[in-house]
Write a protein that holds these residues in place. Structure first.
Motif, PDB file in Angstrom:
ATOM      1  N   GLU A 214      94.986  10.579  29.416  1.00  0.00           N
ATOM      2  CA  GLU A 214      95.395  10.427  28.019  1.00  0.00           C
ATOM      3  C   GLU A 214      96.432   9.324  27.852  1.00  0.00           C
ATOM      4  O   GLU A 214      96.714   8.895  26.727  1.00  0.00           O
ATOM      5  CB  GLU A 214      95.948  11.759  27.495  1.00  0.00           C
ATOM      6  N   ARG A 215      97.022   8.876  28.943  1.00  0.00           N
ATOM      7  CA  ARG A 215      97.978   7.775  28.846  1.00  0.00           C
ATOM      8  C   ARG A 215      97.287   6.449  28.536  1.00  0.00           C
ATOM      9  O   ARG A 215      97.940   5.461  28.206  1.00  0.00           O
ATOM     10  CB  ARG A 215      98.782   7.642  30.134  1.00  0.00           C
ATOM     11  N   PHE A 216      95.957   6.443  28.695  1.00  0.00           N
ATOM     12  CA  PHE A 216      95.189   5.246  28.352  1.00  0.00           C
ATOM     13  C   PHE A 216      94.662   5.374  26.929  1.00  0.00           C
ATOM     14  O   PHE A 216      94.144   6.422  26.529  1.00  0.00           O
ATOM     15  CB  PHE A 216      94.003   5.064  29.305  1.00  0.00           C
ATOM     16  N   SER A 217      94.774   4.308  26.181  1.00  0.00           N
ATOM     17  CA  SER A 217      94.204   4.272  24.831  1.00  0.00           C
ATOM     18  C   SER A 217      93.992   2.802  24.433  1.00  0.00           C
ATOM     19  O   SER A 217      94.943   2.010  24.459  1.00  0.00           O
ATOM     20  CB  SER A 217      95.135   4.960  23.832  1.00  0.00           C
ATOM     21  N   SER A 252      80.203 -15.042  21.460  1.00  0.00           N
ATOM     22  CA  SER A 252      81.567 -15.542  21.322  1.00  0.00           C
ATOM     23  C   SER A 252      82.317 -14.835  20.204  1.00  0.00           C
ATOM     24  O   SER A 252      83.530 -14.565  20.324  1.00  0.00           O
ATOM     25  CB  SER A 252      81.551 -17.055  21.069  1.00  0.00           C
ATOM     26  N   GLN A 253      81.623 -14.511  19.117  1.00  0.00           N
ATOM     27  CA  GLN A 253      82.258 -13.807  18.005  1.00  0.00           C
ATOM     28  C   GLN A 253      82.619 -12.375  18.403  1.00  0.00           C
ATOM     29  O   GLN A 253      83.719 -11.881  18.114  1.00  0.00           O
ATOM     30  CB  GLN A 253      81.336 -13.801  16.788  1.00  0.00           C
ATOM     31  N   ILE A 254      81.680 -11.726  19.087  1.00  0.00           N
ATOM     32  CA  ILE A 254      81.930 -10.343  19.525  1.00  0.00           C
ATOM     33  C   ILE A 254      83.093 -10.310  20.506  1.00  0.00           C
ATOM     34  O   ILE A 254      83.982  -9.455  20.429  1.00  0.00           O
ATOM     35  CB  ILE A 254      80.657  -9.755  20.169  1.00  0.00           C
ATOM     36  N   GLN A 255      83.092 -11.254  21.421  1.00  0.00           N
ATOM     37  CA  GLN A 255      84.140 -11.317  22.443  1.00  0.00           C
ATOM     38  C   GLN A 255      85.514 -11.554  21.817  1.00  0.00           C
ATOM     39  O   GLN A 255      86.517 -10.951  22.228  1.00  0.00           O
ATOM     40  CB  GLN A 255      83.812 -12.422  23.438  1.00  0.00           C
ATOM     41  N   GLU A 256      85.575 -12.407  20.833  1.00  0.00           N
ATOM     42  CA  GLU A 256      86.849 -12.711  20.174  1.00  0.00           C
ATOM     43  C   GLU A 256      87.420 -11.473  19.484  1.00  0.00           C
ATOM     44  O   GLU A 256      88.624 -11.180  19.587  1.00  0.00           O
ATOM     45  CB  GLU A 256      86.652 -13.832  19.163  1.00  0.00           C
ATOM     46  N   ILE A 257      86.563 -10.733  18.798  1.00  0.00           N
ATOM     47  CA  ILE A 257      87.017  -9.515  18.112  1.00  0.00           C
ATOM     48  C   ILE A 257      87.468  -8.471  19.127  1.00  0.00           C
ATOM     49  O   ILE A 257      88.480  -7.788  18.935  1.00  0.00           O
ATOM     50  CB  ILE A 257      85.890  -8.955  17.219  1.00  0.00           C
ATOM     51  N   LEU A 258      86.718  -8.348  20.237  1.00  0.00           N
ATOM     52  CA  LEU A 258      87.086  -7.382  21.265  1.00  0.00           C
ATOM     53  C   LEU A 258      88.426  -7.741  21.904  1.00  0.00           C
ATOM     54  O   LEU A 258      89.258  -6.864  22.163  1.00  0.00           O
ATOM     55  CB  LEU A 258      85.986  -7.308  22.334  1.00  0.00           C
ATOM     56  N   SER A 259      88.642  -9.017  22.149  1.00  0.00           N
ATOM     57  CA  SER A 259      89.906  -9.461  22.745  1.00  0.00           C
ATOM     58  C   SER A 259      91.087  -9.045  21.869  1.00  0.00           C
ATOM     59  O   SER A 259      92.111  -8.560  22.364  1.00  0.00           O
ATOM     60  CB  SER A 259      89.903 -10.977  22.932  1.00  0.00           C
ATOM     61  N   LYS A 260      90.940  -9.227  20.557  1.00  0.00           N
ATOM     62  CA  LYS A 260      92.004  -8.859  19.631  1.00  0.00           C
ATOM     63  C   LYS A 260      92.186  -7.342  19.587  1.00  0.00           C
ATOM     64  O   LYS A 260      93.319  -6.842  19.490  1.00  0.00           O
ATOM     65  CB  LYS A 260      91.697  -9.386  18.236  1.00  0.00           C
ATOM     66  N   ALA A 261      91.082  -6.601  19.675  1.00  0.00           N
ATOM     67  CA  ALA A 261      91.152  -5.140  19.596  1.00  0.00           C
ATOM     68  C   ALA A 261      91.838  -4.538  20.825  1.00  0.00           C
ATOM     69  O   ALA A 261      92.466  -3.468  20.744  1.00  0.00           O
ATOM     70  CB  ALA A 261      89.743  -4.552  19.440  1.00  0.00           C
ATOM     71  N   LEU A 262      91.724  -5.232  21.976  1.00  0.00           N
ATOM     72  CA  LEU A 262      92.319  -4.719  23.219  1.00  0.00           C
ATOM     73  C   LEU A 262      93.698  -5.307  23.495  1.00  0.00           C
ATOM     74  O   LEU A 262      94.390  -4.848  24.424  1.00  0.00           O
ATOM     75  CB  LEU A 262      91.395  -5.024  24.405  1.00  0.00           C
ATOM     76  N   ALA A 263      94.109  -6.276  22.719  1.00  0.00           N
ATOM     77  CA  ALA A 263      95.364  -6.974  22.976  1.00  0.00           C
ATOM     78  C   ALA A 263      96.545  -6.009  23.020  1.00  0.00           C
ATOM     79  O   ALA A 263      96.727  -5.172  22.113  1.00  0.00           O
ATOM     80  CB  ALA A 263      95.599  -8.041  21.904  1.00  0.00           C
ATOM     81  N   SER A 264      97.312  -6.077  24.112  1.00  0.00           N
ATOM     82  CA  SER A 264      98.546  -5.297  24.315  1.00  0.00           C
ATOM     83  C   SER A 264      98.298  -3.791  24.401  1.00  0.00           C
ATOM     84  O   SER A 264      99.236  -2.996  24.307  1.00  0.00           O
ATOM     85  CB  SER A 264      99.557  -5.577  23.184  1.00  0.00           C
ATOM     86  N   GLY A 293      94.860  -7.177  27.584  1.00  0.00           N
ATOM     87  CA  GLY A 293      95.310  -5.794  27.556  1.00  0.00           C
ATOM     88  C   GLY A 293      96.674  -5.628  28.202  1.00  0.00           C
ATOM     89  O   GLY A 293      97.194  -6.528  28.876  1.00  0.00           O
ATOM     90  N   ALA A 294      97.270  -4.447  28.019  1.00  0.00           N
ATOM     91  CA  ALA A 294      98.593  -4.166  28.584  1.00  0.00           C
ATOM     92  C   ALA A 294      98.497  -3.998  30.093  1.00  0.00           C
ATOM     93  O   ALA A 294      97.450  -3.618  30.631  1.00  0.00           O
ATOM     94  CB  ALA A 294      99.176  -2.908  27.941  1.00  0.00           C
TER      95      ALA A 294
END
Length: 536
Positions: A214-217, A252-264, A293-294
């Motif tokens: 649960e520490r992962f999110s 490339s579009q999907i990857q960009e959105i995923l990168s932002k969603a996982l950021a930090s 990601g973090a």
């Protein structure tokens, strides 16, 4: 073995449709072809009686093997003829005969002509195959497994706790929770490696659902399978992270959105069942979205290929070993002893040594064998455990316990299970979804108890689930999947009857295909379906 068990089931269904009281023969009588159809029954019965002998001899005789193949496709053509009669019968029942008299008369003449010519052609083939049966010297052999069995009413489907993997789980969890030192990437890969049937997906799910995770999110689970599709996998991760549908197709579009969603974010991603079709170039593109990601984020990969784990630069490779004999017996018991009183368990200990030897340390084998023997009386266990099918050598690569389980299915279930070969590997399906497909294909046969077809389909489904031929999805317990090895079994059972149009360049569709499925690819066009055009 596949030809005999499938044909035996199919021929019986044809015989049921050709019984004198069936409405089809009444319609055939109107068109003067009932006598020809009636001649099919004794010929089919005589052929069905020698199928077991043909199965035994085809291993050494190419002529017998060819005979079985031709018989299978003749049976399909006969089924098509009977389907045509069923359609005509339905049409006549719903039409207003008085208002459509002329159309019906002209249509009936054409129907009569077509049926006469097609029935003659099939009758000639049936005579030829019957004569070759005698020339090949095929004889009647009693086949005990052809009897239909029913699981006791008190049975239930038990998932049961994960057995014998506590130490594996502890080690993997420790690695996942370990504090990572700053490095060039903020995430690390932990691989679970092992041969098929060892329970890699099970232990990954066991870890994934542990409270310590649960520490992962966010937490994400994606089934990758043998046909690695970069866009599909990336999109699946994104949809799980955002809980929203993604209609984009440009990587490339999907990857960009995923990168932002996982950021930090400290994420945990499970990539289940990764094959060597995922090369380093594809992996490099996929994992680039993880880099933001973090620190301490993790990716769990399950694979049967050690080279895949190395290619992904795993910080830990956990090699999953075979289960102990005691653990195999416990898993077996979860499925075999559902209806056995505690006082009677001692009588089954006599089979312990032979059962665990047949399981070979594989949890899947223990579950399947438990599901098979659990529906049998104890005096039948010895016969099944000593069956020649355990030592039958062929090039299919199918586990003997899986072949045996299929062999002891009822006739209707054999056809329904073989139909499942059109499902992609790791495809999640619902119970009702599959039942409706079976119904649409006419694979569910009405019983004398006048049950609704959907209720009968539910019985079929639960039977296959209790045999561990279906299992609940690790990421969605309302859905079901087939293990890779069980999927191989279904394709072995179906032969060239079913075809999956996948996003691959080397697939070929046989003219003998009866069922097919289409798996969308990124750039599909008319050319994608040329395999279908070429066999039409």
């Amino acid at each position: 073995m596949v030809a005999e068990v499938f044909l035996g089931a199919f021929l019986q269904l044809l015989l049921d449709r050709l019984t004198p009281h069936h409405d089809l023969l009444n319609l055939a009588r109107l068109h003067g072809v009932d006598k020809k159809l009636k001649k099919w029954s004794p010929a089919l019965s005589a052929i069905g009686a020698v199928l077991q002998d043909a199965e035994d001899k085809q291993l050494k005789s190419e002529a017998v093997k060819l005979w079985l193949d031709e018989l299978k496709h003749l049976a399909f053509d006969m089924d098509d003829i009977l389907d045509t009669f069923s359609t005509e019968l339905l049409r006549r029942n719903v039409m207003n005969q008085q208002h459509a008299w002329l159309t019906s008369k002209v249509r009936g003449a054409k129907f009569n002509f077509n049926m006469n010519s097609e029935i003659k052609e099939i009758s000639d083939r049936l005579v030829e195959i019957s004569e070759r049966k005698d020339l090949l010297g095929l004889n009647y052999v009693v086949n005990k497994c052809s009897q239909v069995w029913q699981r006791p009413p008190s049975s239930c489907v038990l998932d049961g706790p994960v057995v014998g993997r506590d130490d594996d789980k502890r080690k993997i969890v420790e690695v996942l929770l370990r504090d990572d030192q700053p490095s060039s990437v903020n995430f690390h890969v932990v691989a679970i490696v092992g041969m098929p049937g060892l329970g890699k997906t099970t232990i990954a799910g066991h870890v994934f659902n542990d409270d310590a995770m649960e520490r992962f999110s966010p937490k994400v689970w994606v089934s990758v399978s043998d046909n690695f599709n970069l866009v599909r996998v990336t999109k699946a991760i994104l949809e799980s992270v955002t809980s929203a549908r993604c209609d984009l197709e440009e990587f490339s579009q999907i990857q960009e959105i995923l990168s932002k969603a996982l950021a930090s974010k400290k994420f945990l991603v499970v990539l289940d069942d990764v094959w060597n079709t995922c090369d380093y170039d594809l992996w490099a593109k996929l994992q680039s979205a993880f880099r933001g990601g973090a620190l301490g984020s993790k990716v769990i990969v399950t694979t049967r290929d050690t080279q895949v784990a190395k290619m992904m630069r795993s910080i830990e490779v956990h090699n999953l070993g075979c289960m102990s004999d005691d653990d195999c017996w416990e898993v077996f018991g979860q499925h075999a002893f559902l209806n056995v009183e505690n006082g009677r368990l001692q009588s089954f200990e006599l089979f312990r040594e032979k059962v665990v030897a047949k399981c070979g340390g594989l949890p899947l084998a223990a579950r399947v064998l438990g599901g098979l023997l659990g529906c049998k009386e104890i005096d039948e266990w010895e016969e099944i455990l000593n069956s020649k099918l355990w030592s039958l050598c062929d090039n299919s690569g199918i586990l003997p316990v899986l072949k045996l389980s299929y062999h002891y299915l009822s006739s209707n279930l054999k056809r329904c299970f073989a139909y499942c070969s059109i499902l992609p590997n790791d495809y999640e399906f619902g119970e009702r979804q599959l039942i409706l497909l079976w119904m649409a294909e006419g694979l569910i046969q009405q019983s004398h108890e006048c049950k609704q077809l959907e209720d009968l389909g539910s019985n079929y489904f639960r039977e296959l689930l209790s045999r561990s031929l279906f299992q609940r999805s690790s990421k969605n317990h309302s859905q079901f999947v087939m293990h890779d090895l069980v999927g191989d079994l279904s394709r072995w059972a179906a032969g060239d009857m079913c075809f999956r149009l996948e996003d691959k360049l080397d697939v070929r569709c046989s003219s003998k295909v009866r069922h097919s499925s289409y798996i969308p690819g990124q750039f599909d066009g008319v050319q994608k379906f040329k395999e279908f055009f070429e066999v039409c």
